[in-house]
Design a protein around this motif. Structure first.
Motif, PDB file in Angstrom:
ATOM      1  N   ASN A  93       0.826  -1.214   0.000  1.00 50.19           N
ATOM      2  CA  ASN A  93       0.000   0.000   0.000  1.00 50.19           C
ATOM      3  C   ASN A  93       0.858   1.262   0.000  1.00 50.19           C
ATOM      4  N   LEU A  94       2.022   1.143   0.643  1.00 47.39           N
ATOM      5  CA  LEU A  94       2.920   2.301   0.700  1.00 47.39           C
ATOM      6  C   LEU A  94       3.651   2.486  -0.621  1.00 47.39           C
ATOM      7  N   THR A  95       4.180   1.377  -1.146  1.00 51.68           N
ATOM      8  CA  THR A  95       4.959   1.492  -2.385  1.00 51.68           C
ATOM      9  C   THR A  95       4.056   1.733  -3.586  1.00 51.68           C
ATOM     10  N   ALA A  96       2.738   1.553  -3.374  1.00 52.80           N
ATOM     11  CA  ALA A  96       1.789   1.771  -4.476  1.00 52.80           C
ATOM     12  C   ALA A  96       1.879   3.184  -5.034  1.00 52.80           C
ATOM     13  N   ILE A  97       2.450   4.080  -4.238  1.00 53.98           N
ATOM     14  CA  ILE A  97       2.545   5.466  -4.703  1.00 53.98           C
ATOM     15  C   ILE A  97       3.443   5.566  -5.941  1.00 53.98           C
ATOM     16  N   PHE A  98       4.278   4.539  -6.145  1.00 51.16           N
ATOM     17  CA  PHE A  98       5.167   4.586  -7.313  1.00 51.16           C
ATOM     18  C   PHE A  98       4.599   3.833  -8.516  1.00 51.16           C
ATOM     19  N   ASP A  99       3.383   3.275  -8.388  1.00 44.90           N
ATOM     20  CA  ASP A  99       2.700   2.709  -9.562  1.00 44.90           C
ATOM     21  C   ASP A  99       2.504   3.815 -10.581  1.00 44.90           C
ATOM     22  N   SER A 100       2.361   3.407 -11.859  1.00 40.93           N
ATOM     23  CA  SER A 100       2.387   4.441 -12.903  1.00 40.93           C
ATOM     24  C   SER A 100       1.302   5.498 -12.722  1.00 40.93           C
ATOM     25  N   VAL A 101       0.040   5.066 -12.430  1.00 42.56           N
ATOM     26  CA  VAL A 101      -1.046   6.044 -12.282  1.00 42.56           C
ATOM     27  C   VAL A 101      -0.778   6.964 -11.093  1.00 42.56           C
ATOM     28  N   HIS A 102      -0.393   6.340  -9.964  1.00 44.27           N
ATOM     29  CA  HIS A 102      -0.169   7.114  -8.757  1.00 44.27           C
ATOM     30  C   HIS A 102       1.045   8.025  -8.892  1.00 44.27           C
ATOM     31  N   ARG A 103       2.076   7.493  -9.577  1.00 40.77           N
ATOM     32  CA  ARG A 103       3.280   8.307  -9.743  1.00 40.77           C
ATOM     33  C   ARG A 103       2.959   9.539 -10.568  1.00 40.77           C
ATOM     34  N   LYS A 104       2.120   9.322 -11.587  1.00 44.53           N
ATOM     35  CA  LYS A 104       1.732  10.445 -12.435  1.00 44.53           C
ATOM     36  C   LYS A 104       0.992  11.495 -11.602  1.00 44.53           C
ATOM     37  N   ALA A 105       0.071  11.014 -10.744  1.00 46.50           N
ATOM     38  CA  ALA A 105      -0.684  11.938  -9.891  1.00 46.50           C
ATOM     39  C   ALA A 105       0.246  12.664  -8.923  1.00 46.50           C
ATOM     40  N   LEU A 106       1.222  11.908  -8.388  1.00 43.69           N
ATOM     41  CA  LEU A 106       2.169  12.516  -7.455  1.00 43.69           C
ATOM     42  C   LEU A 106       2.947  13.626  -8.142  1.00 43.69           C
ATOM     43  N   ILE A 107       3.400  13.348  -9.363  1.00 46.09           N
ATOM     44  CA  ILE A 107       4.183  14.349 -10.101  1.00 46.09           C
ATOM     45  C   ILE A 107       3.311  15.565 -10.426  1.00 46.09           C
ATOM     46  N   THR A 108       2.073  15.310 -10.884  1.00 42.70           N
ATOM     47  CA  THR A 108       1.166  16.446 -11.161  1.00 42.70           C
ATOM     48  C   THR A 108       0.934  17.255  -9.888  1.00 42.70           C
ATOM     49  N   SER A 109       0.733  16.559  -8.748  1.00 42.69           N
ATOM     50  CA  SER A 109       0.494  17.259  -7.484  1.00 42.69           C
ATOM     51  C   SER A 109       1.681  18.142  -7.122  1.00 42.69           C
ATOM     52  N   LEU A 110       2.878  17.568  -7.242  1.00 41.52           N
ATOM     53  CA  LEU A 110       4.075  18.342  -6.914  1.00 41.52           C
ATOM     54  C   LEU A 110       4.206  19.542  -7.841  1.00 41.52           C
ATOM     55  N   GLU A 111       3.893  19.291  -9.120  1.00 41.61           N
ATOM     56  CA  GLU A 111       3.974  20.365 -10.111  1.00 41.61           C
ATOM     57  C   GLU A 111       3.004  21.497  -9.747  1.00 41.61           C
ATOM     58  N   VAL A 112       1.734  21.113  -9.479  1.00 36.94           N
ATOM     59  CA  VAL A 112       0.718  22.116  -9.124  1.00 36.94           C
ATOM     60  C   VAL A 112       1.153  22.892  -7.874  1.00 36.94           C
ATOM     61  N   ALA A 113       1.614  22.137  -6.853  1.00 38.52           N
ATOM     62  CA  ALA A 113       1.987  22.789  -5.594  1.00 38.52           C
ATOM     63  C   ALA A 113       3.175  23.719  -5.792  1.00 38.52           C
ATOM     64  N   PHE A 114       4.167  23.249  -6.544  1.00 40.41           N
ATOM     65  CA  PHE A 114       5.380  24.043  -6.731  1.00 40.41           C
ATOM     66  C   PHE A 114       5.084  25.321  -7.528  1.00 40.41           C
ATOM     67  N   ILE A 115       4.414  25.163  -8.675  1.00 38.07           N
ATOM     68  CA  ILE A 115       4.144  26.338  -9.519  1.00 38.07           C
ATOM     69  C   ILE A 115       3.201  27.305  -8.790  1.00 38.07           C
ATOM     70  N   SER A 116       2.175  26.758  -8.111  1.00 35.07           N
ATOM     71  CA  SER A 116       1.234  27.636  -7.404  1.00 35.07           C
ATOM     72  C   SER A 116       1.952  28.443  -6.326  1.00 35.07           C
ATOM     73  N   SER A 117       2.818  27.768  -5.541  1.00 32.15           N
ATOM     74  CA  SER A 117       3.541  28.479  -4.485  1.00 32.15           C
ATOM     75  C   SER A 117       4.400  29.579  -5.104  1.00 32.15           C
ATOM     76  N   LEU A 118       5.069  29.237  -6.197  1.00 35.45           N
ATOM     77  CA  LEU A 118       5.951  30.206  -6.856  1.00 35.45           C
ATOM     78  C   LEU A 118       5.157  31.422  -7.339  1.00 35.45           C
ATOM     79  N   ILE A 119       4.022  31.174  -8.012  1.00 37.82           N
ATOM     80  CA  ILE A 119       3.214  32.297  -8.504  1.00 37.82           C
ATOM     81  C   ILE A 119       2.706  33.134  -7.329  1.00 37.82           C
ATOM     82  N   CYS A 120       2.299  32.446  -6.238  1.00 42.45           N
ATOM     83  CA  CYS A 120       1.829  33.185  -5.061  1.00 42.45           C
ATOM     84  C   CYS A 120       2.919  34.108  -4.534  1.00 42.45           C
ATOM     85  N   ILE A 121       4.162  33.619  -4.499  1.00 40.02           N
ATOM     86  CA  ILE A 121       5.267  34.470  -4.036  1.00 40.02           C
ATOM     87  C   ILE A 121       5.445  35.642  -4.996  1.00 40.02           C
ATOM     88  N   LEU A 122       5.443  35.333  -6.292  1.00 41.65           N
ATOM     89  CA  LEU A 122       5.690  36.382  -7.290  1.00 41.65           C
ATOM     90  C   LEU A 122       4.595  37.450  -7.266  1.00 41.65           C
TER      91      LEU A 122
END
Lengths: 273, 259
Positions: free
Chosen positions: A44-73
């Motif tokens: 259940n823990l390593t499932a985060i690296f399954d392809s679907v979940h990994r994709k979601a994780l990367i999108t989440s990180l992307e959204v969080a990172f870009i949003s934080s950056l724009i908020c700062i800017l």
């Protein structure tokens, strides 16, 4: 009165911590470590690296990172400009900037959907003006836009509190010593604002990484963030063990990213009221 | 001069970004149509039918009740906790601070799921489980609001009151409590706001039949939001605006807490 006696006052809170913070976390971890038929597993823990979940994780990180950056800017220049206002106007500005938070956040996101959607208000106005159409609804960009909009006050507030607290004397002194505006910004103002920006990041990054409502509404259900996947495990697929596992994995990511940013407990958080 | 004008324009643009969606919602509350895009003339109908809509009124009552009850209980537990923590040695203080930070730093979805998994073991999910959850995430806000006030309080005043014959409780209520009041109030209102604004934790810990405004709206997204909801939100927004203006006005001299 001795200190021991006063410390007793914390006992109700200690009980509350154990009952409603510690034990629930133990529960979610223990649920994460077993299969639905109670066999020990790490899947259940390593499932985060399954392809679907990994994709979601990367999108989440992307959204969080870009949003934080724009908020700062957006927030930092705004804070510097408000710093140049008179004291009375500064307070009015802070007030005006946090007021939107009292409109229900799901309704606000729905309003953004109405603004951005294909037959929405912005496209309507654009067609009246004879300009082209925008097609950003149901994209990651729309989710980022909604996230920035929703969490902007959480960045503005600590950044403002921090920037407004920098004494004028320091800025004056550096100017007297020959610093130009660029030097004042990079050597004086920015370093002194870092703690505010840091608090802002922790208040924007984690929630925007784990959100699922904004992605549901502005992503049209096509773009999945980690929050969406976890929510579905609990409400649709009903695999609570997998859902718990992904939650624990998410918690680890959050902890690591918080440690990376570092943070001083609540110092510049600033009150919302 | 040009810089000043550009600065004002920039702030203006940020405000447009912040307020455009809110203007849309307020306009929709006066729109004589169930459509979300077409303007069909001005009406006050939604404001009238709002009070006959039981689902919305119930959810409104639940939201307000939850906010008030959770903020009150969190304020009491948090006040005692903060005073106790203030008297602790550094190591104990840090341990308490660590656990205070957990609900703040943890993702709402994890907090919600963890609480739900635990509470289903011993109680039916409903209003009380949501209330317990809201208290849990509100206590840290109260503590973080009160601790800075405690640090600026002069403990010698309390001791002086004791020396002059006041009992512990009397000295506390008459000497320390007034100093802490701004922090307690800030914590209370911050908690109430967080409780009213919460969706995720409520969503996971609520049972069937219990709805706050947020969860009701979420459930209606697919069917379409009832225009009465826009009316209620506009009223609430206006009320908060008025309350905040009054609060800021009366607390003008009392800088620091109304920030």
């Amino acid at each position: 009165m001795n200190r021991k006696k006063i410390q007793i006052l914390s006992i109700p809170y200690l009980i509350w911590i154990i009952g409603f913070t510690l034990i629930p976390l133990v529960f979610v971890v223990s649920k994460a470590l077993v299969t639905p038929d109670d066999r020990l597993t790490a899947d259940n823990l390593t499932a985060i690296f399954d392809s679907v979940h990994r994709k979601a994780l990367i999108t989440s990180l992307e959204v969080a990172f870009i949003s934080s950056l724009i908020c700062i800017l957006i927030s930092y220049p705004a804070a510097l400009i408000i710093r140049s206002f008179r004291i009375k106007n500064r307070k009015a500005m802070i007030f005006v900037m946090i007021l939107p938070m009292w409109m229900n956040f799901i309704l606000r996101i729905l309003a953004i959907q109405m603004l951005l959607s294909k037959n929405g208000i912005i496209n309507h106005l654009l067609s009246i003006l004879g300009l082209g159409q925008i097609e950003i609804i149901n994209t990651t960009f729309a989710i980022i836009l909604g996230t920035v909009y929703d969490y902007l006050p959480y960045m503005l507030l600590p950044v403002l509190n921090c920037v407004l607290a920098i004494p004028d004397d320091i800025v004056e002194a550096s100017k007297d010593l020959g610093a130009n505006r660029y030097t004042v910004l990079t050597r004086i103002l920015l370093p002194l604002s870092l703690s505010g920006i840091g608090s802002g990041i922790t208040m924007v990054f984690v929630p925007s990484m784990t959100e699922f409502v904004i992605a549901n509404i502005l992503g049209g259900g096509k773009i999945l963030l980690l929050g969406n996947i976890i929510e579905q495990e609990f409400s649709v697929t009903m695999n609570w063990n997998l859902g718990s596992g992904l939650s624990v994995a998410l918690m680890i990511f959050v902890l690591v990213s918080t440690l990376l940013f570092g943070r001083d407990s609540g110092a510049d958080r600033g009150y919302v009221i | 001069m040009i810089g000043k004008v550009l600065g004002r324009i920039y702030i203006g643009l940020v405000l447009v970004l912040l307020y455009a969606p809110i203007m849309v919602l307020i306009l929709l509350s006066f729109n004589n149509s169930r459509s979300r895009v077409v303007w069909n003339g001005f009406t006050l109908n939604w404001y009238r039918s709002l009070f006959e809509n039981d689902a919305i009124m119930n959810a409104f009552g639940t939201t307000i009740g939850l906010a008030a009850a959770s903020a009150l209980i969190a304020s009491i537990i948090g006040l005692f906790a903060a005073i106790g923590m203030y008297a602790m040695r550094k190591k104990d203080y840090k341990t308490f601070m660590f656990f205070t930070d957990i609900p703040l730093l943890n993702a709402d979805i994890v907090t919600g799921i963890a609480l739900m998994l635990w509470m289903v073991r011993f109680m039916p999910l409903g209003f009380s489980s949501v209330l317990l959850s809201h208290i849990t995430f509100n206590i840290p806000y109260v503590i973080l609001s009160i601790l800075p006030k405690l640090e600026t309080t002069d403990i010698r005043q309390f001791e002086a009151a004791r020396d002059l014959g006041a009992g512990n409780l009397y000295a506390f209520v008459k000497v320390v409590l007034p100093d802490l009041m701004p922090g307690i109030l800030a914590g209370f209102f911050l908690s109430a706001t967080m409780s009213m604004d919460d969706f995720v934790i409520t969503y996971f810990t609520k049972g069937p039949g219990v709805n706050t405004l947020s969860t009701l709206i979420y459930g209606e997204i697919r069917k379409g939001i009832k225009p009465e909801m826009y009316a209620l939100s506009s009223i609430l927004f206006l009320m908060v605006l008025i309350i905040l203006i009054i609060a800021n006005h009366s607390a003008k001299e009392n800088n620091g807490y109304e920030k």
